[in-house]
Scaffold this motif. Structure first.
Motif, PDB file in Angstrom:
ATOM      1  N   MET A 186       1.076  -0.914   0.246  1.00  0.00           N
ATOM      2  CA  MET A 186       0.037   0.170   0.019  1.00  0.00           C
ATOM      3  C   MET A 186       1.287   1.328  -0.052  1.00  0.00           C
ATOM      4  SD  MET A 186      -2.549   0.747   2.929  1.00  0.00           S
ATOM      5  CE  MET A 186      -4.096   1.700   2.668  1.00  0.00           C
ATOM      6  N   ALA A 187       0.499   2.197  -1.109  1.00  0.00           N
ATOM      7  CA  ALA A 187       1.093   3.712  -1.285  1.00  0.00           C
ATOM      8  C   ALA A 187       0.965   4.070   0.268  1.00  0.00           C
ATOM      9  CB  ALA A 187       1.571   4.010  -2.110  1.00  0.00           C
ATOM     10  N   ILE A 188       1.832   5.063   0.401  1.00  0.00           N
ATOM     11  CA  ILE A 188       2.091   6.046   1.171  1.00  0.00           C
ATOM     12  C   ILE A 188       1.554   7.806   0.556  1.00  0.00           C
ATOM     13  CG2 ILE A 188       2.782   7.970   2.542  1.00  0.00           C
ATOM     14  CD1 ILE A 188       4.633   5.967   3.521  1.00  0.00           C
ATOM     15  N   THR A 189       0.434   7.773   1.151  1.00  0.00           N
ATOM     16  CA  THR A 189      -0.368   8.977   0.055  1.00  0.00           C
ATOM     17  C   THR A 189      -0.327  10.235   0.715  1.00  0.00           C
ATOM     18  OG1 THR A 189      -2.335   7.137  -0.961  1.00  0.00           O
ATOM     19  CG2 THR A 189      -2.574  10.154  -0.801  1.00  0.00           C
ATOM     20  N   ALA A 190      -0.010  11.824   0.613  1.00  0.00           N
ATOM     21  CA  ALA A 190      -0.168  12.542   1.638  1.00  0.00           C
ATOM     22  C   ALA A 190      -1.618  13.105   1.772  1.00  0.00           C
ATOM     23  CB  ALA A 190       0.109  13.783   0.761  1.00  0.00           C
ATOM     24  N   HIS A 191      -1.710  14.010   2.686  1.00  0.00           N
ATOM     25  CA  HIS A 191      -2.521  14.596   2.863  1.00  0.00           C
ATOM     26  C   HIS A 191      -2.287  16.060   3.088  1.00  0.00           C
ATOM     27  CE1 HIS A 191      -4.682  10.857   3.911  1.00  0.00           C
ATOM     28  NE2 HIS A 191      -5.002  10.832   3.516  1.00  0.00           N
ATOM     29  N   VAL A 192      -3.713  16.870   3.130  1.00  0.00           N
ATOM     30  CA  VAL A 192      -3.505  18.027   2.986  1.00  0.00           C
ATOM     31  C   VAL A 192      -5.138  18.869   4.460  1.00  0.00           C
ATOM     32  CG1 VAL A 192      -4.465  18.910   0.629  1.00  0.00           C
ATOM     33  CG2 VAL A 192      -3.703  20.251   2.279  1.00  0.00           C
ATOM     34  N   THR A 193      -5.073  19.579   4.463  1.00  0.00           N
ATOM     35  CA  THR A 193      -6.377  19.831   5.181  1.00  0.00           C
ATOM     36  C   THR A 193      -6.910  20.946   5.390  1.00  0.00           C
ATOM     37  OG1 THR A 193      -5.732  19.018   6.911  1.00  0.00           O
ATOM     38  CG2 THR A 193      -7.233  20.017   7.842  1.00  0.00           C
ATOM     39  N   THR A 194      -7.409  21.694   4.534  1.00  0.00           N
ATOM     40  CA  THR A 194      -7.429  23.253   4.577  1.00  0.00           C
ATOM     41  C   THR A 194      -9.639  22.941   4.003  1.00  0.00           C
ATOM     42  OG1 THR A 194      -7.252  24.190   2.570  1.00  0.00           O
ATOM     43  CG2 THR A 194      -7.857  21.940   1.982  1.00  0.00           C
ATOM     44  N   ARG A 195     -10.357  24.357   4.122  1.00  0.00           N
ATOM     45  CA  ARG A 195     -11.142  24.302   3.762  1.00  0.00           C
ATOM     46  C   ARG A 195     -11.654  24.195   2.584  1.00  0.00           C
ATOM     47  NH1 ARG A 195     -13.173  25.532   8.671  1.00  0.00           N
ATOM     48  NH2 ARG A 195     -12.319  27.061   9.490  1.00  0.00           N
ATOM     49  N   ILE A 196     -12.983  23.936   2.333  1.00  0.00           N
ATOM     50  CA  ILE A 196     -13.540  23.208   0.785  1.00  0.00           C
ATOM     51  C   ILE A 196     -15.026  24.109   0.810  1.00  0.00           C
ATOM     52  CG2 ILE A 196     -14.167  21.731  -0.661  1.00  0.00           C
ATOM     53  CD1 ILE A 196     -11.252  21.227  -0.092  1.00  0.00           C
ATOM     54  N   TYR A 197     -14.807  25.238  -0.775  1.00  0.00           N
ATOM     55  CA  TYR A 197     -16.420  25.582  -0.353  1.00  0.00           C
ATOM     56  C   TYR A 197     -16.879  25.002  -1.454  1.00  0.00           C
ATOM     57  CZ  TYR A 197     -13.598  28.641   2.761  1.00  0.00           C
ATOM     58  OH  TYR A 197     -13.317  29.495   4.080  1.00  0.00           O
ATOM     59  N   GLY A 198     -16.422  24.107  -1.726  1.00  0.00           N
ATOM     60  CA  GLY A 198     -17.812  23.562  -3.117  1.00  0.00           C
ATOM     61  C   GLY A 198     -16.893  23.170  -3.955  1.00  0.00           C
ATOM     62  N   GLU A 199     -17.513  22.235  -5.271  1.00  0.00           N
ATOM     63  CA  GLU A 199     -17.303  21.449  -6.287  1.00  0.00           C
ATOM     64  C   GLU A 199     -16.926  23.018  -7.456  1.00  0.00           C
ATOM     65  OE1 GLU A 199     -19.062  17.752  -7.246  1.00  0.00           O
ATOM     66  OE2 GLU A 199     -19.769  17.616  -4.877  1.00  0.00           O
ATOM     67  N   VAL A 200     -16.798  22.026  -8.627  1.00  0.00           N
ATOM     68  CA  VAL A 200     -16.104  22.993  -9.663  1.00  0.00           C
ATOM     69  C   VAL A 200     -16.335  22.315 -11.128  1.00  0.00           C
ATOM     70  CG1 VAL A 200     -15.510  25.044  -8.743  1.00  0.00           C
ATOM     71  CG2 VAL A 200     -13.773  23.804  -9.705  1.00  0.00           C
ATOM     72  N   PHE A 201     -16.880  23.008 -11.645  1.00  0.00           N
ATOM     73  CA  PHE A 201     -17.576  21.768 -12.586  1.00  0.00           C
ATOM     74  C   PHE A 201     -16.537  22.920 -14.167  1.00  0.00           C
ATOM     75  CE2 PHE A 201     -20.417  20.857 -10.611  1.00  0.00           C
ATOM     76  CZ  PHE A 201     -20.808  19.277  -9.452  1.00  0.00           C
ATOM     77  N   GLY A 202     -15.899  22.303 -14.850  1.00  0.00           N
ATOM     78  CA  GLY A 202     -15.205  22.805 -16.720  1.00  0.00           C
ATOM     79  C   GLY A 202     -14.177  22.236 -16.160  1.00  0.00           C
ATOM     80  N   ASN A 203     -13.529  22.804 -17.833  1.00  0.00           N
ATOM     81  CA  ASN A 203     -11.974  22.104 -18.140  1.00  0.00           C
ATOM     82  C   ASN A 203     -11.339  22.733 -17.612  1.00  0.00           C
ATOM     83  OD1 ASN A 203     -13.693  20.389 -19.259  1.00  0.00           O
ATOM     84  ND2 ASN A 203     -13.650  21.282 -20.521  1.00  0.00           N
ATOM     85  N   ALA A 204      -9.629  22.834 -17.458  1.00  0.00           N
ATOM     86  CA  ALA A 204      -8.888  23.482 -16.543  1.00  0.00           C
ATOM     87  C   ALA A 204      -7.822  24.018 -18.068  1.00  0.00           C
ATOM     88  CB  ALA A 204      -7.431  22.254 -16.491  1.00  0.00           C
TER      89      ALA A 204
END
Length: 99
Positions: A1-19
């Motif tokens: 099992m690989a080690i995965t990085a985590h980040v703690t932040t505030r999530i305000y919602g989801e966005v839809f669209g292309n980069a």
């Protein structure tokens, strides 16, 4: 099992669209639509392989707050679509905080 990085932040919602989430001139942040979350608690996000953090050239209003980056997570498990989460933390701060 690989080690995965985590980040703690505030999530305000989801966005839809292309980069890269900006207009043709590259001067304004732009998405096709947003899904605002009713609250924005601190959330621990697993930065899995294939995750991309996108800076926004200008603040984007999501959930009543200005967000400055988007965390794009690839599809995993039973999810057939990835998710793009809007946060008020800059990409530089997200990378520095990833543990």
């Amino acid at each position: 099992m690989a080690i995965t990085a985590h980040v703690t932040t505030r999530i305000y919602g989801e966005v839809f669209g292309n980069a890269p989430f900006q207009n043709a001139a590259g001067t304004q942040s732009e998405v096709s639509r947003t899904k605002d979350y009713p609250v924005a608690p601190l959330t621990s996000v697993a930065i899995t392989p294939g995750a991309i953090m996108w800076p926004l050239v200008s603040g984007l209003r999501v959930g009543g707050f200005y967000c400055y980056s988007i965390i794009e997570l690839p599809p995993t498990g039973l999810n057939v679509n990835g998710v793009k989460l809007a946060t008020d933390t800059s990409v530089t701060a997200l990378i520095a905080a990833a543990t």
